[in-house]
Scaffold this active site. Structure first.
Site, PDB file in Angstrom:
ATOM      1  N   ASP A 230       0.852  -1.206   0.000  1.00 24.88           N
ATOM      2  CA  ASP A 230       0.000   0.000   0.000  1.00 24.88           C
ATOM      3  C   ASP A 230       0.878   1.243   0.000  1.00 24.88           C
ATOM      4  OD1 ASP A 230      -1.854   1.938   0.280  1.00 24.88           O
ATOM      5  OD2 ASP A 230      -2.929   1.016   1.947  1.00 24.88           O
TER       6      ASP A 230
ATOM      7  N   ASP B 145       8.034   6.461 -39.677  1.00 21.73           N
ATOM      8  CA  ASP B 145       9.158   5.826 -40.376  1.00 21.73           C
ATOM      9  C   ASP B 145      10.475   6.326 -39.802  1.00 21.73           C
ATOM     10  OD1 ASP B 145       7.991   4.142 -42.394  1.00 21.73           O
ATOM     11  OD2 ASP B 145       7.267   5.963 -43.353  1.00 21.73           O
TER      12      ASP B 145
ATOM     13  N   ASP C 263     -16.351 101.456 -38.431  1.00 24.71           N
ATOM     14  CA  ASP C 263     -15.703 102.759 -38.503  1.00 24.71           C
ATOM     15  C   ASP C 263     -16.417 103.713 -37.527  1.00 24.71           C
ATOM     16  OD1 ASP C 263     -18.080 103.458 -39.674  1.00 24.71           O
ATOM     17  OD2 ASP C 263     -17.296 103.455 -41.734  1.00 24.71           O
TER      18      ASP C 263
END
Length: 1431
Positions: free
Chosen positions: A509, A769, A1259
């Site tokens: 265990d 491969d 003016d």
């Protein structure tokens, strides 16, 4: 306080107390600020004694400055105080904190400049410009850029496709490169021609700008002096390598490599923005996105940002937190400003989204109701357990509610003198009942110190050393390990043990701390102990130094004896034996996988299946489930992917297929680990070779647990007899998009340690491969192969014997490998009477595969048969050309051809031949007649091309192929004369790459059929050509005008603008002599013809090519579109003579009608009716009413938006009161009955009701100075100003407008009966039908624009304090490096105004990044002031 009073004394203290906290403030620095600063320094772990000297203050500021951006107000206040104190120590006269900070910044800048100058001087002594190095003779020698660097650059571009990482990679790979090296790097990029064209344009622009800024000095170059480089020299087109080296190493140097590199980076920036327009500001964490993924994206983009390291550090400190989602942001801000990235990622692990909230809630619930108790008995099916009293031992109640007399002593340890709550002993906990420790802590045994780090495996395995060496077994297990029994966990691990001479069965265990046995007699003394067990506590006897024998191994340790239901061997013994947990199915780490953001898993219904397919799938799935590859699931998983079955080729067995198309769409994308398959021509010759195949490759690699639910599928039942059986994958599924990448990555990691331990072994890996080669003797080689197979098997990868190839020929990746040669596996071309589309596709695939070793293979005519949309089963008749091509290919394939292996000591040579019909063939070899590989090229990248361009494209393809296979480029043998090549290449240096090459006289030779002149041909007729078409009706015109007065226009149907431009050139070539100059405004046409094509898919371009071949000399030039730009009078004549004028006819009529009504000026008509300026001016010139005194000119007066000038003028005996808005020239005018104050006041109030009037300028006339006008101005809040008496210039704007108004009235007077009508017509025309002045607006448009701008300005001015909270990073001029942070003064639509140090700059909006500064809300000394206000 007195402790720090000695920081300043006498005069310095007086100077300190004269300095103000902030500019214009009342508060001064005091002694208490020094005391506060010394206390704050202790908080920051700094020595307060540093405040006593200027050097100490400088050290403090150096420590504090990096944290200023993200620091608190207190930190900034402390820095400001120390800065002011430094100025006092240094006797720098300052009046306030801000001035002190400015002085220190100025001092730091000067220091930095001196450092940089010193570094530059040191660098100037020796050449730092690798790859230019100094040889033993002291000469500067160039080392060519390596094939490894070129290979890395090509891979970067192919993998990243101009993502942001490309720029730093280019910068790193091109460090110190010459222009020649840079061109080599650019030209190895075979594809991406659009990006390369953009780059070429940028380089041309920068070269032109260089020439403009660096004009050529007059006169010859002095002897012994180098000429100055031009733009094209820097780009490497007109300079030699030696010249480049001389410029770069001269004193003073001209770093042509760095300049050219900067130009390229500018171009790459444009390309990157086009390919991936992502800014660091756009990187924000999604609400459910993991923090780790967000950090990955953030730093990926940050690497590509063109900014200084300081700016990048600031972005990391500020933006990373600022742009996190709210959950993570809360955690990050709690960590504080000094947190490391590791701390951030640890703190935010698993945070975010509903899942996070659910976990938080579950955690809170678990604290309230703790049910985390695991029971050991098999009949316990959940967290619920029966409670039992610790006092009396009865079930159903707790000890605190027990009515029985209380037991003496502690319930935990059994000792008297204390209660359980005060007990200091830890319980044994070997049954993992968390009675005393709710958080699940396990008791540490005395032997725990000897515990080994167990590898993660799924079975129990005992390792050990010598049986007789008991002490070593417990203390020193570093020796050679021996294999012991492997115990699977499908059942309880029970073993026979020998203890005290007695045989017992015990449970191994790994969860128990101690070894506990049922009643057994053991020698020696014991002591009582109480431990937690099933159903409560049990009393045990503790024996020390007991010998136990397990599986032939011995261990000595503590054994507890008591009423345990099962004998337990705990970790105190297991660790001495070297027991470990192992997982042989898949110890590989899973790669985390997720769906794309915002997507859910697939929910596709299962298709109908036949009975035999259902049975086949059921059998396959049962087998896969037993092997652990798939797991049954329940209805809680909502996802589904359809599954079906097909029969294996030449077999009665079935194969399961899952249609993962929908899941593939939803899964995030993966990078392919390999760009292509390895090629045998790149293999080096090896003595011993083996080829292996990994069995069930994908099924050996685990799938990410969180992703498994998305792979769910269902096996239905026949006639829906029962619900379907549901499964999900535990391993990589076939057909899922992530499987190849994850498998390749996992295999590479697994092979890494074997490769490192066996460098003499070469392993080529592609998917499942493996090619293994070495120069070892065959026996040694095969021993290494077995080692490799065992290594793979440890990781769960099997290598079946039936696919283990030991003897040649080896079948690998579609190739056939022999010891000294290779070829493709035998190819049989089918013989058929009728060919379908699918048949031809397969045939072309076989021929393409064969072409890598069989020279001369052609497929162009076969590929032509596949053009157009055809179904796979459609019958396609072979053309005569295709049959001939197929017959030739059959002949070539009859004789087997072999390639040889690569010898690194020899040079590579590539030879190219032209086969005709745009097809090329090539061979790459090291020795004559011994080809490494062959190939073909037949692409037409553009619709219009020539043989030289195709040859360069073939060269690029071969060079790229060579870099990938061998890591270097070959020498080329090309069928083209050097003169022909250079004549064409001169104009295309950036688009093509010139490798090392030599001429080979292999017919047919490549040649240019015609050549365009570089300069205009003197005496030849010049044709200005143009064309235009209407997109809607497809009608167009093409034509020309010559400098000798000839012209021709033809109408064309079903055409486009581009076709009409080409048609115009064709007309000019057709109607011209043997020599001709042609001017066009079409970049499209110019681009086609300047490339000198000799074939095209366009019939019109082929006609132009035929005409060009017939000419002796042709010059083709371009000018901007025919609108009079650049003073090109001939092109303007062309516009007015026919072609362009036709396009404006409708507009001219409308403009003339408008002018007759309103007498608009030429700018207004050009804008409104889209007329050329020359046409609009002609309309004005032909109007007799507009030619009285010429057109009035208008200017802008720099006045406030609220100023108006008022004046009275007289016409036809009546009085006209005129008001002019000074800033815009807008007019309000009325005919008034009398020149009185009453009428004037009424007019002013009407004006104020329409427009915002702040000031009126008049003016000194009696009506303007009257009390009535003054009262009206007072009521309306208008300020009245008066001009200078008898000086009309003071009323210049309104006087000018009076004349203009009278002139317009004269033009329209005959259209109105009354003068007051004519006045309002003239006002309308002036305000809305005359354009000019700043912005080209009419007066009405301008006044609205000015008022709107004024409102926006005022609103922005209100926000000026907010604006100052922002910081700006910007790029200046052509420098790609980000500068800043600068202070934002103003932000407009197109540009921003910013302050960097003391400079105020205007920078275009596209060159800035504006970021809010969250670190400090107030700048400068304000922080200090606010701090002191609190005191």
């Amino acid at each position: 306080m007195g402790a720090r009073a000695s920081i300043l004394r006498g005069g310095k203290l007086d100077a300190w107390e004269r300095i103000k906290l902030k500019p214009g403030g009342k508060k001064h620095y005091m002694m208490k600020h020094l005391v506060w600063a010394s206390r704050e320094l202790e908080r920051f772990a700094l020595d307060p004694g540093l405040l006593e000297t200027s050097e100490g203050c400088k050290q403090i500021m150096k420590q504090l400055q990096p944290a200023l951006q993200t620091g608190t107000k207190e930190l900034i206040s402390l820095h400001n105080t120390v800065a002011t104190l430094y100025c006092v120590h240094e006797k720098i006269d300052v009046r306030d904190t801000k001035e002190a900070l400015d002085k220190i910044k100025e001092e730091q800048n000067k220091s930095q400049q001196k450092t940089q100058q010193a570094e530059a001087a040191d660098k100037g002594k020796v050449s730092q410009n690798y790859p230019i190095v100094q040889n033993l003779q002291g000469q500067m020698v160039h080392q060519p850029i390596s094939a490894r660097t070129l290979n890395a650059w090509v891979k970067v571009v192919e993998e990243k496709a101009f993502s942001p990482e490309v720029i730093p990679m280019f910068t790193a790979l091109s460090e110190g490169a010459t222009p020649q090296d840079l061109n080599t790097m650019l030209n190895t990029v075979g594809g991406h021609q659009a990006a390369m064209q953009m780059l070429k344009d940028t380089i041309n622009e920068e070269a032109a700008e260089w020439d403009r800024l660096h004009p050529v000095h007059a006169g010859p170059v002095a002897p012994g002096q180098m000429r100055e480089p031009r733009g094209s020299d820097i780009a490497g087109t007109t300079s030699t390598l030696q010249e480049q080296i001389t410029w770069m190493t001269n004193n003073p140097p001209v770093p042509v490599g760095d300049i050219y590199k900067r130009w390229i980076i500018l171009g790459l920036n444009k390309i990157v923005r086009m390919y991936s327009p992502v800014s660091i500001l756009d990187i924000k964490q999604g609400p459910k996105e993991p923090f780790r993924d967000y950090v990955d994206r953030f730093f990926k983009t940050l690497r590509a940002e063109q900014a200084t390291q300081d700016v990048k550090n600031w972005m990391t400190d500020t933006l990373l937190v600022q742009n996190a989602n709210p959950d993570c942001k809360t955690i990050l801000r709690a960590l504080g400003p000094g947190a490391s990235l590791e701390e951030m990622m640890t703190a935010c692990q698993g945070v975010g989204g509903p899942g996070h909230k659910a976990r938080v809630l579950a955690e809170a619930m678990s604290k309230v109701n703790n049910t985390n108790i695991m029971m050991q008995r098999s009949n316990c099916k959940g967290p619920k357990r029966t409670i039992k009293c610790f006092n009396c031992g009865k079930e159903g109640h707790l000890a605190r509610n027990c009515r029985a007399p209380r037991k003496k002593g502690c319930w935990k340890c059994g000792k008297e003198g204390h209660q359980v709550k005060d007990c200091t002993e830890r319980q044994a906990n070997f049954f993992r009942e968390n009675l005393a420790f709710p958080q699940g802590e396990a008791r540490k045994s005395s032997s725990e110190q000897n515990r080994a780090n167990s590898p993660t495996r799924r079975e129990l395995q005992v390792w050990g050393r010598d049986n007789n060496s008991l002490s070593e077994a417990g203390d020193d297990r570093q020796g050679t390990a021996l294999n012991f029994p492997q115990i699977t966990l499908w059942q309880r691990p029970l073993v026979n043990i020998k203890v005290g001479g007695q045989l017992k069965e015990a449970l191994l265990d790994t969860g128990a701390d101690d070894t506990v046995l049922e009643e057994i007699k053991l020698p020696g003394n014991w002591k009582p102990k109480m431990i937690g067990g099933i159903g409560g506590f049990i009393k045990v006897r503790q024996y020390d130094q007991i010998l136990i024998e397990i599986c032939g191994k011995k261990a000595i340790g503590t054994v507890l004896v008591g009423p345990t239901p099962v004998n337990i061997i705990g970790r105190n013994m297991l660790t001495q034996l070297g027991c470990t947990l192992n997982f042989p199915i898949s110890p590989i780490e899973t790669v985390p996988v997720k769906l794309k953001p915002g997507m859910d898993g697939p929910k596709v219904k299962q298709w109908l299946l036949t009975e035999e397919k259902i049975k086949a799938l059921t059998a396959i799935c049962d087998e896969m489930e037993r092997e652990g590859k798939i797991t049954k699931i329940g209805p809680e998983n909502p996802y589904n992917t359809p599954v079906f079955a097909i029969k294996k080729k030449d077999s009665t067995k079935w194969r399961k297929l899952v249609d993962f198309r929908e899941l593939n769409k939803r899964t995030w994308d993966f990078w392919e680990v390999q760009l292509g398959i390895p090629h045998p021509a790149g293999l080096k010759k090896k003595k011993s070779v083996t080829v292996l195949d990994v069995g069930d490759a994908y099924f050996s690699v685990p799938l990410d647990e969180g992703f498994r639910k998305y792979t769910a599928f269902t096996i239905p039942s026949i006639n829906n007899e029962t619900p379907g059986i549901r499964y999900q994958y535990n391993v990589l599924p076939q057909g899922w998009k992530g499987s190849p990448s994850i498998f390749q990555s996992s295999t590479t990691k697994i092979l890494e340690p074997f490769r490192a331990q066996n460098p003499e072994i070469i392993i080529y890996q592609y998917m499942d491969d493996l090619y293994v080669g070495s120069d070892l003797e065959i026996g040694q080689h095969r021993a290494k192969i077995e080692e490799l197979r065992e290594h793979l098997l440890k990781w769960g990868f099997t290598t079946p014997d039936k696919k283990h190839q030991k003897e040649p020929p080896f079948l690998w990746m579609g190739y056939e490998l022999h010891p000294d040669k290779w070829t493709v596996q035998p190819i049989q071309l089918p013989e058929k009477d009728s060919w379908t589309v699918n048949d031809i596709q397969k045939l072309v695939g076989k021929l393409n595969w064969a072409s890598q070793i069989y020279p001369g293979i052609k497929v162009r005519q076969l590929c032509k048969l596949l053009r157009g949309a055809k179904a796979l089963t459609d019958i396609v008749p072979l053309t005569e050309e295709a049959e001939l091509e197929l017959a030739e290919n059959r002949e070539i394939l009859k004789e087997p051809v072999h390639g040889v292996y690569y010898d690194p000591s020899k040079d590579l040579i590539a030879e190219i031949q032209k086969q005709g019909q745009n097809q090329w063939t090539y061979q790459i070899y090291q020795e004559p007649f011994k080809n490494l590989k062959t190939g073909k090229y037949a692409k037409m990248r553009t619709a219009h091309t020539n043989d030289v361009r195709q040859l360069t494209e073939a060269v690029q393809k071969i060079a790229l192929e060579s870099i990938i296979i061998w890591g270097k480029t070959p020498k080329f043998r090309l069928p083209i004369q050097k003169e022909t090549w250079e004549a064409w290449w001169t104009d295309y240096w950036q688009a093509t790459w010139i490798p090392e090459w030599e001429f080979v006289n292999t017919p047919p030779l490549v040649k240019l059929w015609y050549q365009l002149e570089k300069e205009p041909i003197a005496g030849a007729e010049t044709f200005y050509v143009d064309g235009a078409a209407n997109r809607e009706i497809k009608m167009g015109k093409a034509g020309y005008v010559t400098d000798r007065g000839r012209q021709k226009i033809v109408s064309i149907t079903e055409t486009t603008n581009q076709k009409t431009e080409l048609q115009a050139i064709q007309l000019a070539l057709q109607d011209s002599g043997s020599e001709v100059n042609i001017v066009t405004d079409s970049q499209y046409a110019l681009g086609i013809i300047q490339a000198q094509p000799d074939k095209s898919e366009s019939e019109l371009v082929n006609q132009i090519i035929e005409q060009l071949i017939k000419k002796e000399r042709v010059y083709l030039s371009w000018v901007p579109a025919h609108k009079g730009i650049g003073g090109n009078e001939q092109v303007d004549k062309l516009v007015s003579s026919g072609i362009r004028k036709v396009l404006f006819l409708d507009g001219i009529n409308k403009a003339q009608e408008e002018h007759e009504k309103y007498h608009s000026n030429w700018r207004a008509m050009a804008s409104e009716f889209n007329l050329p300026p020359i046409v609009a001016k002609e309309i004005v010139a032909s109007c007799d009413k507009c030619q009285l005194k010429g057109e009035a000119t208008h200017g802008q007066v720099d006045c406030s938006p609220g100023i108006w000038q008022l004046d009275c003028t007289h016409l036809e005996g009546k009085i006209i009161l005129v008001a002019v808005h000074v800033a815009s020239g807008y007019i309000e005018a009325e005919v008034i009955p009398a020149e009185t104050g009453q009428e004037t006041a009424y007019f002013i109030l009407k004006l104020a009701g329409r427009w915002p009037v702040k000031v009126i300028h008049t003016d000194n006339g009696s009506n303007f100075i009257s009390n009535t006008v003054k009262a009206a101005c007072w009521w309306a809040g208008i300020q009245q100003e008066f001009g200078i008496p008898y000086n009309p210039q003071s009323q210049g704007v309104v006087e000018s407008m009076n004349k203009e108004l009278k002139k317009i009235i004269g033009q329209v007077r005959d259209q109105a009966e009354h003068l007051k009508t004519a006045v309002q017509m003239a006002v309308f025309i002036h305000n809305f039908k005359r354009k000019g002045g700043i912005g080209g607006y009419s007066a009405g448009e301008r006044i609205i624009d000015i008022i709107a701008t004024d409102i926006q300005t005022k609103e922005l001015q209100k926000q000026i304090m907010k604006i100052q909270n922002f910081r700006v990073y910007y790029r200046d001029s052509r420098d790609p490096i980000w500068k800043g942070p600068a202070k934002l003064l103003w932000k407009g639509e197109g540009a921003v105004v910013l302050q960097d140090n003391s400079d105020i700059k205007v920078v275009p909006r596209r060159k800035v990044k504006i970021i809010k500064d969250y670190g400090k809300q107030m700048a400068g000394a304000d922080c200090m002031a606010s701090r002191q206000d609190e005191d």
